[in-house]
Motif scaffolding. Structure first.
Motif, mmCIF file in Angstrom:
data_model
loop_
_atom_site.group_PDB
_atom_site.id
_atom_site.type_symbol
_atom_site.label_atom_id
_atom_site.label_comp_id
_atom_site.label_asym_id
_atom_site.label_seq_id
_atom_site.Cartn_x
_atom_site.Cartn_y
_atom_site.Cartn_z
ATOM 1 N N LEU A 73 0.831 -1.119 -0.009
ATOM 2 C CA LEU A 73 0.034 -0.021 -0.094
ATOM 3 C C LEU A 73 0.858 1.285 -0.024
ATOM 4 O O LEU A 73 0.577 2.206 -0.636
ATOM 5 N N TRP A 74 1.888 1.348 0.868
ATOM 6 C CA TRP A 74 2.869 2.452 1.015
ATOM 7 C C TRP A 74 3.675 2.418 -0.218
ATOM 8 O O TRP A 74 3.815 3.757 -0.682
ATOM 9 N N CYS A 75 4.010 1.552 -1.095
ATOM 10 C CA CYS A 75 4.521 1.536 -2.019
ATOM 11 C C CYS A 75 3.799 2.242 -3.214
ATOM 12 O O CYS A 75 4.329 3.198 -4.091
ATOM 13 N N TRP A 76 2.631 1.968 -3.330
ATOM 14 C CA TRP A 76 1.710 2.309 -4.427
ATOM 15 C C TRP A 76 1.307 3.824 -4.223
ATOM 16 O O TRP A 76 1.215 4.612 -5.082
ATOM 17 N N ILE A 77 1.352 4.545 -2.780
ATOM 18 C CA ILE A 77 1.212 5.458 -2.442
ATOM 19 C C ILE A 77 2.443 6.497 -2.750
ATOM 20 O O ILE A 77 2.231 7.565 -3.749
ATOM 21 N N THR A 78 3.565 6.007 -2.541
ATOM 22 C CA THR A 78 4.824 6.789 -3.022
ATOM 23 C C THR A 78 5.150 6.753 -4.249
ATOM 24 O O THR A 78 5.471 7.725 -5.090
ATOM 25 N N THR A 79 4.497 5.734 -5.190
ATOM 26 C CA THR A 79 4.664 5.782 -6.586
ATOM 27 C C THR A 79 3.554 6.736 -7.051
ATOM 28 O O THR A 79 4.155 7.588 -8.077
ATOM 29 N N GLY A 80 2.366 6.967 -6.656
ATOM 30 C CA GLY A 80 1.558 8.115 -6.849
ATOM 31 C C GLY A 80 2.279 9.411 -7.037
ATOM 32 O O GLY A 80 2.005 10.192 -7.699
ATOM 33 N N LEU A 81 2.667 9.742 -5.537
ATOM 34 C CA LEU A 81 3.213 10.946 -5.469
ATOM 35 C C LEU A 81 4.144 11.302 -6.387
ATOM 36 O O LEU A 81 4.460 12.347 -6.609
ATOM 37 N N CYS A 82 5.045 10.141 -6.752
ATOM 38 C CA CYS A 82 6.458 10.377 -7.552
ATOM 39 C C CYS A 82 5.696 10.729 -8.935
ATOM 40 O O CYS A 82 6.143 11.601 -9.565
ATOM 41 N N ALA A 83 4.692 9.890 -9.535
ATOM 42 C CA ALA A 83 4.196 10.141 -10.494
ATOM 43 C C ALA A 83 3.503 11.658 -10.705
ATOM 44 O O ALA A 83 3.706 12.429 -11.653
ATOM 45 N N LEU A 84 2.895 12.184 -9.731
ATOM 46 C CA LEU A 84 2.214 13.555 -9.463
ATOM 47 C C LEU A 84 3.627 14.505 -9.846
ATOM 48 O O LEU A 84 3.515 15.526 -10.233
ATOM 49 N N GLY A 85 4.787 14.080 -9.057
ATOM 50 C CA GLY A 85 5.931 14.939 -8.879
ATOM 51 C C GLY A 85 6.370 14.960 -10.120
ATOM 52 O O GLY A 85 6.911 16.250 -10.679
ATOM 53 N N LEU A 86 6.556 13.960 -10.874
ATOM 54 C CA LEU A 86 7.011 13.849 -12.159
ATOM 55 C C LEU A 86 6.288 14.918 -13.263
ATOM 56 O O LEU A 86 6.874 15.609 -14.102
ATOM 57 N N LEU A 87 4.933 14.602 -13.157
ATOM 58 C CA LEU A 87 4.000 15.459 -14.201
ATOM 59 C C LEU A 87 4.065 17.031 -13.662
ATOM 60 O O LEU A 87 4.218 17.926 -14.816
ATOM 61 N N TRP A 88 4.358 17.340 -12.569
ATOM 62 C CA TRP A 88 4.437 18.779 -11.956
ATOM 63 C C TRP A 88 5.909 19.184 -12.694
ATOM 64 O O TRP A 88 5.845 20.402 -13.151
ATOM 65 N N THR A 89 6.801 18.632 -12.635
ATOM 66 C CA THR A 89 8.094 18.869 -13.177
ATOM 67 C C THR A 89 8.130 19.152 -14.429
ATOM 68 O O THR A 89 8.670 20.150 -15.146
ATOM 69 N N VAL A 90 7.437 18.105 -15.221
ATOM 70 C CA VAL A 90 7.311 18.216 -16.762
ATOM 71 C C VAL A 90 6.619 19.665 -17.031
ATOM 72 O O VAL A 90 6.981 20.416 -17.938
ATOM 73 N N TYR A 91 5.440 19.856 -16.323
ATOM 74 C CA TYR A 91 4.417 21.047 -16.525
ATOM 75 C C TYR A 91 5.520 22.228 -16.171
ATOM 76 O O TYR A 91 5.256 23.174 -17.113
ATOM 77 N N PHE A 92 6.134 22.121 -15.124
ATOM 78 C CA PHE A 92 6.905 23.576 -14.825
ATOM 79 C C PHE A 92 8.011 23.717 -15.698
ATOM 80 O O PHE A 92 8.358 24.923 -16.109
ATOM 81 N N VAL A 93 8.763 22.875 -16.251
ATOM 82 C CA VAL A 93 9.681 23.014 -17.000
ATOM 83 C C VAL A 93 9.132 23.326 -18.437
ATOM 84 O O VAL A 93 9.959 24.307 -19.258
ATOM 85 N N SER A 94 8.132 22.845 -18.946
ATOM 86 C CA SER A 94 7.280 23.016 -20.327
ATOM 87 C C SER A 94 6.773 24.643 -20.306
ATOM 88 O O SER A 94 6.641 25.060 -21.221
ATOM 89 N N THR A 95 6.295 25.064 -18.930
ATOM 90 C CA THR A 95 5.811 26.503 -18.962
ATOM 91 C C THR A 95 7.064 27.594 -18.908
ATOM 92 O O THR A 95 6.703 28.609 -18.530
ATOM 93 N N GLY A 96 8.157 27.408 -18.897
ATOM 94 C CA GLY A 96 9.224 28.322 -18.774
ATOM 95 C C GLY A 96 10.125 28.125 -17.219
ATOM 96 O O GLY A 96 11.040 28.904 -17.201
ATOM 97 N N GLY A 97 9.843 27.203 -16.517
ATOM 98 C CA GLY A 97 10.424 26.966 -15.441
ATOM 99 C C GLY A 97 10.648 28.064 -14.552
ATOM 100 O O GLY A 97 9.604 29.024 -14.273
ATOM 101 N N MET A 98 11.879 28.183 -13.764
ATOM 102 C CA MET A 98 12.031 29.070 -12.713
ATOM 103 C C MET A 98 12.062 30.549 -13.658
ATOM 104 O O MET A 98 11.854 31.650 -12.985
ATOM 105 N N ALA A 99 12.633 30.802 -14.703
ATOM 106 C CA ALA A 99 12.771 32.045 -15.461
ATOM 107 C C ALA A 99 11.379 32.911 -15.715
ATOM 108 O O ALA A 99 11.268 33.973 -15.395
ATOM 109 N N ARG A 100 10.638 31.959 -15.920
ATOM 110 C CA ARG A 100 9.200 32.509 -16.158
ATOM 111 C C ARG A 100 8.349 32.698 -14.775
ATOM 112 O O ARG A 100 7.889 33.666 -14.666
ATOM 113 N N TYR A 101 8.694 32.052 -13.745
ATOM 114 C CA TYR A 101 8.175 32.372 -12.441
ATOM 115 C C TYR A 101 8.801 33.593 -12.052
ATOM 116 O O TYR A 101 8.233 34.594 -11.456
#
Length: 116
Positions: A73-101
């Motif tokens: 159960l905890w492995c699946w929870i961590t995997t889900g959080l990791c997937a969300l983190g990866l999606l957030w990273t891809v979104y953040f980088v694709s929208t200009g990242g820190m420079a845009r912020y």
């Protein structure tokens, strides 16, 4: 003298997975994709995964199965959080990242200065 025959030795079930490798790998991955948010449940998964074999060796099959299920159960929870983190990273980088912020922050600061 009626002596009951000795009970046959109980062997542990053929396989109760401990999920230790998954727990370790996903915890390491969570450090890269979602920082501390995913690392904490990953550590919990490692703790429960490490309990499986020791409970089996002690003869606590039910406890080993509970620890295995909890680790999974905890492995699946961590995997889900990791997937969300990866999606957030891809979104953040694709929208200009820190420079845009930083650009957005400067625009906000300039608009506040103009209002004063």
């Amino acid at each position: 003298m009626n002596v009951p025959p000795p009970l046959p030795p109980q062997s542990p079930p053929a396989s109760i997975p401990n999920y230790l490798v998954w727990a370790i790998l996903i915890t390491i991955a969570s450090l890269f994709f979602c920082c501390i948010v995913g690392t904490i449940p990953g550590i919990v998964a490692i703790v429960f995964a490490a309990q499986v074999n020791s409970k089996l060796n002690a003869g606590d099959t039910a406890g080993a199965q509970r620890a295995s299920g909890t680790a999974k159960l905890w492995c699946w929870i961590t995997t889900g959080l990791c997937a969300l983190g990866l999606l957030w990273t891809v979104y953040f980088v694709s929208t200009g990242g820190m420079a845009r912020y930083q650009e957005m922050l400067q625009q906000i600061e300039q608009s506040r200065e103009l209002q004063q």
